[in-house]
Design a protein around this motif. Structure first.
Motif, short mmCIF file in Angstrom:
data_model
loop_
_atom_site.label_atom_id
_atom_site.label_comp_id
_atom_site.label_asym_id
_atom_site.label_seq_id
_atom_site.Cartn_x
_atom_site.Cartn_y
_atom_site.Cartn_z
N ALA A 65 -22.04 -17.57 44.14
CA ALA A 65 -22.37 -16.24 43.60
C ALA A 65 -23.21 -16.37 42.33
N GLY A 66 -22.93 -17.37 41.53
CA GLY A 66 -23.73 -17.59 40.32
C GLY A 66 -25.16 -17.95 40.65
N ARG A 67 -25.34 -18.80 41.66
CA ARG A 67 -26.70 -19.16 42.08
C ARG A 67 -27.45 -17.94 42.60
N ARG A 68 -26.74 -17.12 43.37
CA ARG A 68 -27.38 -15.92 43.93
C ARG A 68 -27.75 -14.93 42.82
N ALA A 69 -26.87 -14.78 41.84
CA ALA A 69 -27.17 -13.88 40.72
C ALA A 69 -28.37 -14.40 39.92
N PHE A 70 -28.44 -15.72 39.72
CA PHE A 70 -29.57 -16.28 38.99
C PHE A 70 -30.87 -16.10 39.77
N ALA A 71 -30.80 -16.28 41.11
CA ALA A 71 -31.99 -16.07 41.94
C ALA A 71 -32.44 -14.61 41.89
N ASN A 72 -31.49 -13.67 41.91
CA ASN A 72 -31.84 -12.24 41.80
C ASN A 72 -32.48 -11.93 40.46
N LEU A 73 -31.94 -12.52 39.39
CA LEU A 73 -32.49 -12.29 38.06
C LEU A 73 -33.90 -12.86 37.94
N THR A 74 -34.10 -14.06 38.47
CA THR A 74 -35.43 -14.67 38.44
C THR A 74 -36.42 -13.84 39.23
N GLY A 75 -36.02 -13.36 40.40
CA GLY A 75 -36.89 -12.51 41.22
C GLY A 75 -37.25 -11.22 40.52
N THR A 76 -36.29 -10.63 39.81
CA THR A 76 -36.56 -9.40 39.07
C THR A 76 -37.57 -9.64 37.96
N PHE A 77 -37.42 -10.74 37.23
CA PHE A 77 -38.39 -11.06 36.18
C PHE A 77 -39.77 -11.30 36.75
N GLN A 78 -39.85 -11.98 37.88
CA GLN A 78 -41.15 -12.25 38.49
C GLN A 78 -41.82 -10.96 38.95
N ARG A 79 -41.05 -10.04 39.56
CA ARG A 79 -41.62 -8.76 39.99
C ARG A 79 -42.08 -7.94 38.80
N ALA A 80 -41.33 -7.99 37.70
CA ALA A 80 -41.72 -7.24 36.50
C ALA A 80 -43.00 -7.81 35.89
N GLN A 81 -43.14 -9.13 35.91
CA GLN A 81 -44.36 -9.74 35.38
C GLN A 81 -45.56 -9.40 36.25
N GLU A 82 -45.39 -9.42 37.57
CA GLU A 82 -46.49 -9.07 38.47
C GLU A 82 -46.89 -7.60 38.28
N ALA A 83 -45.91 -6.72 38.11
CA ALA A 83 -46.22 -5.31 37.90
C ALA A 83 -46.93 -5.12 36.56
N ALA A 84 -46.53 -5.88 35.55
CA ALA A 84 -47.18 -5.78 34.24
C ALA A 84 -48.62 -6.28 34.31
#
Length: 197
Positions: A65-84
């Motif tokens: 679950a920790g790995r999955r949460a970290f992967a979700n967080l990393t994906g969210t940051f990447q999507r935010a950077q692409e949108a920016a």
């Protein structure tokens, strides 16, 4: 001697603070009783192996679950950077369902790691995605109800006010101040304070 004003009453103790210690004590007594019953029926080695297996399974679940949460967080940051980079406003994810319930998955792993048969049963229930989703929906409704009933100026109210600024399309409370609207002329203030009141 009593005066006309009465002393303020002490705040009432909440039900949770009253019954939580009793509930924990009853849970511990029940866990110990169940372990002794199983040890008498199946042997002490069986109980020991059950407890070790629960701890190993719980650690595995928490790690996953920790790995999955970290992967979700990393994906969210990447999507935010692409949108920016594109000059867009990042959109909030509306992923509902079992994959968004990592907190309850970690809780299930923690319950598996706690020695006891009742906690193991509750942890195993939280590993089922449908149960996790149902518990998550129930918890969200309870939190929303508590936040909406918060008195102004409380910590819950501050959390609610901070939460309404999320860009997920919800209607937010607030006041619109138009800067392009004509403003009334201000009276000039005398910079000197009065000499006599």
């Amino acid at each position: 001697m009593t005066t006309g004003a009465s002393a303020p009453l002490a705040p009432q103790r909440s039900r949770a603070r009253t019954f939580l210690p009793l509930g924990i004590a009853a849970w511990l007594v029940l866990e110990i009783w169940l372990l002794t019953v199983v040890a008498n029926a199946a042997g002490g080695l069986t109980v020991f192996l059950l407890l070790v297996a629960g701890a190993v399974l719980g650690a595995t679940v928490i790690k996953r679950a920790g790995r999955r949460a970290f992967a979700n967080l990393t994906g969210t940051f990447q999507r935010a950077q692409e949108a920016a980079r594109r000059g867009e406003m990042p959109q909030a994810d509306d992923r509902a369902g079992a994959e968004d319930r990592n907190g309850f998955l970690m809780l299930g792993g923690l319950l598996l790691m706690i020695p006891g048969l009742l906690s193991d049963a509750a942890g195993l229930l939280l590993l089922i995605p449908q149960v996790r989703a149902a518990v998550g929906r129930y918890a969200e409704k309870r939190v929303e109800r508590r936040m909406s009933a918060a008195p102004p100026g409380s910590l819950q109210d501050a959390f609610q006010q901070a939460r309404i600024h999320r860009p997920d399309g919800k209607v937010v409370q607030g006041e619109v101040i138009r800067e392009d609207a004509p403003q009334a002329p201000r009276e000039p203030r005398d910079p000197r304070p009065p000499l006599m009141p």
